[in-house]
Design a protein around this motif. Structure first.
Motif, PDB file in Angstrom:
ATOM      1  N   THR A 114       0.849  -1.173   0.000  1.00 40.29           N
ATOM      2  CA  THR A 114       0.000   0.000   0.000  1.00 40.29           C
ATOM      3  C   THR A 114       0.891   1.231   0.000  1.00 40.29           C
ATOM      4  OG1 THR A 114      -0.100  -0.056   2.390  1.00 40.29           O
ATOM      5  CG2 THR A 114      -1.854  -1.181   1.205  1.00 40.29           C
ATOM      6  N   GLN A 115       0.365   2.340  -0.395  1.00 38.81           N
ATOM      7  CA  GLN A 115       1.151   3.555  -0.507  1.00 38.81           C
ATOM      8  C   GLN A 115       1.245   4.279   0.832  1.00 38.81           C
ATOM      9  OE1 GLN A 115       3.012   4.785  -2.962  1.00 38.81           O
ATOM     10  NE2 GLN A 115       2.609   2.878  -4.030  1.00 38.81           N
ATOM     11  N   SER A 116       2.301   4.022   1.561  1.00 37.69           N
ATOM     12  CA  SER A 116       2.579   4.768   2.785  1.00 37.69           C
ATOM     13  C   SER A 116       3.765   5.674   2.503  1.00 37.69           C
ATOM     14  CB  SER A 116       2.897   3.809   3.927  1.00 37.69           C
ATOM     15  OG  SER A 116       4.098   3.124   3.674  1.00 37.69           O
ATOM     16  N   ALA A 117       4.044   6.582   3.417  1.00 38.90           N
ATOM     17  CA  ALA A 117       5.175   7.485   3.229  1.00 38.90           C
ATOM     18  C   ALA A 117       6.480   6.703   3.168  1.00 38.90           C
ATOM     19  CB  ALA A 117       5.205   8.508   4.365  1.00 38.90           C
ATOM     20  N   ALA A 118       6.597   5.669   3.984  1.00 38.66           N
ATOM     21  CA  ALA A 118       7.820   4.861   3.978  1.00 38.66           C
ATOM     22  C   ALA A 118       7.978   4.134   2.647  1.00 38.66           C
ATOM     23  CB  ALA A 118       7.794   3.864   5.129  1.00 38.66           C
ATOM     24  N   ALA A 119       6.895   3.599   2.092  1.00 37.39           N
ATOM     25  CA  ALA A 119       6.960   2.888   0.817  1.00 37.39           C
ATOM     26  C   ALA A 119       7.353   3.846  -0.308  1.00 37.39           C
ATOM     27  CB  ALA A 119       5.632   2.232   0.508  1.00 37.39           C
ATOM     28  N   ARG A 120       6.794   5.050  -0.308  1.00 36.72           N
ATOM     29  CA  ARG A 120       7.150   6.032  -1.336  1.00 36.72           C
ATOM     30  C   ARG A 120       8.619   6.431  -1.229  1.00 36.72           C
ATOM     31  NH1 ARG A 120       2.062   7.992   0.035  1.00 36.72           N
ATOM     32  NH2 ARG A 120       2.978   9.579   1.370  1.00 36.72           N
ATOM     33  N   LEU A 121       9.123   6.572   0.000  1.00 32.86           N
ATOM     34  CA  LEU A 121      10.524   6.933   0.192  1.00 32.86           C
ATOM     35  C   LEU A 121      11.449   5.832  -0.303  1.00 32.86           C
ATOM     36  CD1 LEU A 121      12.581   8.934   1.302  1.00 32.86           C
ATOM     37  CD2 LEU A 121      12.352   7.809   3.512  1.00 32.86           C
ATOM     38  N   ILE A 122      11.104   4.579  -0.023  1.00 33.67           N
ATOM     39  CA  ILE A 122      11.917   3.447  -0.501  1.00 33.67           C
ATOM     40  C   ILE A 122      11.912   3.404  -2.023  1.00 33.67           C
ATOM     41  CG2 ILE A 122      12.013   0.924  -0.608  1.00 33.67           C
ATOM     42  CD1 ILE A 122      11.025   0.964   2.330  1.00 33.67           C
ATOM     43  N   ASP A 123      10.745   3.571  -2.646  1.00 30.46           N
ATOM     44  CA  ASP A 123      10.659   3.555  -4.103  1.00 30.46           C
ATOM     45  C   ASP A 123      11.457   4.703  -4.719  1.00 30.46           C
ATOM     46  OD1 ASP A 123       9.088   1.322  -3.987  1.00 30.46           O
ATOM     47  OD2 ASP A 123       7.196   2.418  -4.221  1.00 30.46           O
ATOM     48  N   GLN A 124      11.374   5.883  -4.116  1.00 34.21           N
ATOM     49  CA  GLN A 124      12.098   7.040  -4.630  1.00 34.21           C
ATOM     50  C   GLN A 124      13.606   6.825  -4.501  1.00 34.21           C
ATOM     51  OE1 GLN A 124      11.214  10.676  -2.611  1.00 34.21           O
ATOM     52  NE2 GLN A 124      12.359  11.926  -4.035  1.00 34.21           N
ATOM     53  N   THR A 125      14.046   6.227  -3.389  1.00 38.24           N
ATOM     54  CA  THR A 125      15.465   5.968  -3.193  1.00 38.24           C
ATOM     55  C   THR A 125      15.973   4.961  -4.213  1.00 38.24           C
ATOM     56  OG1 THR A 125      15.182   6.391  -0.841  1.00 38.24           O
ATOM     57  CG2 THR A 125      17.175   5.250  -1.497  1.00 38.24           C
ATOM     58  N   LYS A 126      15.206   3.909  -4.490  1.00 38.36           N
ATOM     59  CA  LYS A 126      15.602   2.930  -5.502  1.00 38.36           C
ATOM     60  C   LYS A 126      15.669   3.577  -6.883  1.00 38.36           C
ATOM     61  CE  LYS A 126      13.770  -1.203  -3.287  1.00 38.36           C
ATOM     62  NZ  LYS A 126      12.709  -2.211  -3.343  1.00 38.36           N
ATOM     63  N   ARG A 127      14.742   4.474  -7.168  1.00 39.57           N
ATOM     64  CA  ARG A 127      14.677   5.108  -8.485  1.00 39.57           C
ATOM     65  C   ARG A 127      15.887   6.023  -8.711  1.00 39.57           C
ATOM     66  NH1 ARG A 127       9.636   6.075  -8.532  1.00 39.57           N
ATOM     67  NH2 ARG A 127       9.709   7.979  -7.330  1.00 39.57           N
ATOM     68  N   THR A 128      16.427   6.649  -7.662  1.00 37.50           N
ATOM     69  CA  THR A 128      17.556   7.553  -7.849  1.00 37.50           C
ATOM     70  C   THR A 128      18.823   6.824  -8.253  1.00 37.50           C
ATOM     71  OG1 THR A 128      18.113   7.478  -5.503  1.00 37.50           O
ATOM     72  CG2 THR A 128      16.676   9.278  -6.225  1.00 37.50           C
ATOM     73  N   ALA A 129      18.903   5.513  -8.042  1.00 36.43           N
ATOM     74  CA  ALA A 129      20.076   4.757  -8.466  1.00 36.43           C
ATOM     75  C   ALA A 129      20.163   4.698  -9.986  1.00 36.43           C
ATOM     76  CB  ALA A 129      20.030   3.346  -7.894  1.00 36.43           C
ATOM     77  N   SER A 130      19.033   4.622 -10.670  1.00 40.57           N
ATOM     78  CA  SER A 130      19.037   4.548 -12.126  1.00 40.57           C
ATOM     79  C   SER A 130      18.665   5.880 -12.783  1.00 40.57           C
ATOM     80  CB  SER A 130      18.069   3.466 -12.600  1.00 40.57           C
ATOM     81  OG  SER A 130      16.758   3.781 -12.189  1.00 40.57           O
ATOM     82  N   GLU A 131      18.002   6.766 -12.061  1.00 43.62           N
ATOM     83  CA  GLU A 131      17.573   8.059 -12.603  1.00 43.62           C
ATOM     84  C   GLU A 131      17.978   9.174 -11.645  1.00 43.62           C
ATOM     85  OE1 GLU A 131      13.351   7.842 -13.124  1.00 43.62           O
ATOM     86  OE2 GLU A 131      13.465   5.881 -14.038  1.00 43.62           O
ATOM     87  N   PRO A 132      19.276   9.499 -11.559  1.00 39.59           N
ATOM     88  CA  PRO A 132      19.680  10.536 -10.606  1.00 39.59           C
ATOM     89  C   PRO A 132      19.160  11.911 -11.027  1.00 39.59           C
ATOM     90  CG  PRO A 132      21.524   9.915 -11.968  1.00 39.59           C
ATOM     91  CD  PRO A 132      20.395   8.976 -12.295  1.00 39.59           C
ATOM     92  N   ALA A 133      18.930  12.751 -10.044  1.00 40.15           N
ATOM     93  CA  ALA A 133      18.475  14.112 -10.326  1.00 40.15           C
ATOM     94  C   ALA A 133      19.628  14.895 -10.953  1.00 40.15           C
ATOM     95  CB  ALA A 133      18.013  14.782  -9.050  1.00 40.15           C
TER      96      ALA A 133
END
Length: 100
Positions: A55-74
């Motif tokens: 489910t979409q909790s703040a912790a889940a969104r943070l984990i997904d965002q952190t994983k995404r920055t490994a392949s798509e850095p800002a």
């Protein structure tokens, strides 16, 4: 108070008359059979692992965002502007520390 949403394991069961359906149970309490939600007949659990529905909790969104920055850095064009505010302390011992 906001309740934290967590990942829930879903297991697949197969009813002989209605087909397959998913049910969620705690991992320690998974039965071999479950009642079909449509006809209430006992249905056997299908072989295979549980699927996790997150489910979409703040912790889940943070984990997904952190994983995404490994392949798509800002990408930034320049360092952030300096505000000119240096941390100020009244402790006299801090004056003896080396300065950058």
């Amino acid at each position: 108070m906001k309740l934290m949403e967590v990942a829930v394991p879903y297991y697949q069961f197969t009813c002989r008359s209605c087909g397959s359906f998913d049910s969620n149970y705690a991992m320690a309490d998974v039965p071999l059979e479950s009642a079909c939600p449509h006809c209430a007949n006992p249905s056997a659990r299908s072989l295979g692992g549980a699927s996790l529905i997150r489910t979409q909790s703040a912790a889940a969104r943070l984990i997904d965002q952190t994983k995404r920055t490994a392949s798509e850095p800002a990408v930034v064009g320049a360092p952030p502007p300096s505000t000119g505010n240096r941390a100020f302390t009244r402790n006299p011992l801090h004056r003896k520390l080396p300065r950058p």
